[in-house]
Design an enzyme around this catalytic site. Structure first.
Site, PDB file in Angstrom:
ATOM      1  N   TYR A  96     -64.401   2.341  13.223  1.00  0.00           N
ATOM      2  CA  TYR A  96     -64.548   1.165  13.256  1.00  0.00           C
ATOM      3  C   TYR A  96     -65.840   0.483  13.960  1.00  0.00           C
ATOM      4  CZ  TYR A  96     -63.037   0.354  18.004  1.00  0.00           C
ATOM      5  OH  TYR A  96     -63.134   0.625  19.583  1.00  0.00           O
ATOM      6  N   CYS A  97     -66.322  -0.845  13.309  1.00  0.00           N
ATOM      7  CA  CYS A  97     -67.358  -1.821  13.992  1.00  0.00           C
ATOM      8  C   CYS A  97     -66.799  -2.923  14.075  1.00  0.00           C
ATOM      9  CB  CYS A  97     -68.533  -1.340  13.194  1.00  0.00           C
ATOM     10  SG  CYS A  97     -68.463  -2.091  11.340  1.00  0.00           S
ATOM     11  N   TRP A  98     -67.851  -3.964  13.875  1.00  0.00           N
ATOM     12  CA  TRP A  98     -67.419  -5.448  14.365  1.00  0.00           C
ATOM     13  C   TRP A  98     -66.643  -5.804  13.261  1.00  0.00           C
ATOM     14  CZ3 TRP A  98     -66.391  -8.637  17.656  1.00  0.00           C
ATOM     15  CH2 TRP A  98     -66.281 -10.021  17.500  1.00  0.00           C
TER      16      TRP A  98
END
Length: 353
Positions: A96-98
């Protein structure tokens, strides 16, 4: 092989099933909060992220993506070389990222092309955070809480530790908040987490609990240091069954001298923290307490702080805020060494499983 995409709530429910959880945001973002057990495989570090953002504003999307792509590719290669060399073929990875966009997509694509089973969180950290808060509220209301009450020095935290050692379900909010809950309660060398990280820590503990069993927790105010206890949790605590611990003054002083040994070993820091009491207790009293600290009169200082600062408003506050306080069972703390035996009796009474 293409990455699978999963909704945030399901990712949280299945978190333990992944062999690796990769947070590909920058180190600065990661430090504010991240999923339990996540590794920070940043695809842009803080300086690189700022550089790409500046390029985007000044020269547009194309130039920012051209520079960013090179940085991302280099960083992904570095992480794989350093950390994935020994991963087996079926090493399941959550990424996951932002917001679940370019950064996590790039990492997930490369890992999937290698052949690892990769799952990408739709909506990234923002969606995970929203789902986590929702689950935290639900889990807080589902717990059968037993709240340990008692004035400062009764050893509530020690009793929680003893209960935990005996396999009871314990929610130690002060440990999770890295703060002992009073104006003097900061823990040496351990800064408090961010509010979001604190809530993630609470969620991580609650998700491991059996809701049919008792959960022991210490009575707290709404704030622990600079952190807020989540509203759903403090509401549930204040409506829960209470146990009232009582200890004689000598026992309480002995307990506190042990619990605050780090401050006794640093009188200058203790004197600095005492300054926070000037508005409530007056400059003259605080000066006297600082002088006692400088002379090493810690037992007498502790006794005076209990009598003049901690105790006067304690019972009224508890009766006002905890519905079960007045009817709570009384448990006597006979000595500073009594907590192992007390924990066993409590476990047998409230959590025989």
């Amino acid at each position: 092989m293409n990455p699978q995409v999963v909704e945030a709530a399901k990712a949280l429910q299945e978190l333990r099933s992944f062999d690796a959880v990769l947070d590909v945001r920058s180190p600065g973002e990661f430090a504010l909060d991240h999923l339990p057990g996540a590794a920070n495989w940043w695809v842009l570090d803080d300086a690189e992220r700022a550089r790409v953002g500046t390029l985007y504003k000044q020269q547009g999307s194309f130039e920012a993506k051209r520079v960013g792509a090179a940085l991302v590719a280099r960083n992904i290669a570095l992480h794989i070389e350093r950390s994935a060399a020994d991963w087996p073929r079926r090493h399941g990875v959550l990424v996951y990222c932002w917001r679940g966009g370019n950064r996590s997509g790039a990492m997930a694509h490369v890992l999937a092309q290698i052949g690892f089973p990769v799952t990408l969180v739709r909506g990234g950290y923002k969606a995970l955070r929203s789902a986590l808060v929702e689950q935290l509220d639900a889990r807080a209301h589902a717990q059968r809480l037993i709240v340990l009450c008692g004035p400062t020095g009764c050893g509530k935290s020690r009793l929680l530790q003893a209960l935990d050692a005996r396999g009871a379900q314990v929610l130690d909010l002060e440990r999770l908040a890295a703060h002992r809950g009073s104006v003097l309660g900061g823990m040496a060398g351990e800064p408090q987490p961010t509010q979001k990280a604190f809530e993630t820590r609470i969620w991580n503990v609650l998700r491991g609990f059996d809701p049919t069993r008792a959960v022991f927790v210490e009575s707290e105010s709404r704030k622990i240091g600079r952190l807020q206890v989540p509203p759903a949790l403090i509401e549930r605590m204040r409506a829960a069954e209470c146990l009232r611990l009582h200890a004689e003054a000598d026992v309480r002083v002995q307990v506190l001298l042990g619990d605050y040994a780090d401050m006794i070993s640093d009188p200058a820091e203790l004197q600095r923290r005492l300054l926070a009491l000037r508005e409530l207790r007056g400059a003259q009293a605080v000066q006297r307490w600082q002088q006692m600290s400088a002379r090493g009169e810690f037992a007498q200082l502790t006794r005076e702080l209990l009598e003049q600062h901690y105790d006067p408003s304690y019972e009224a506050s508890m009766r006002r805020n905890y519905q079960g306080f007045a009817e709570g069972q009384a448990w006597e703390v006979e000595s500073a060494q009594a907590f192992d035996a007390m924990a066993e009796r409590l476990r047998q009474a409230f959590d025989p499983a």
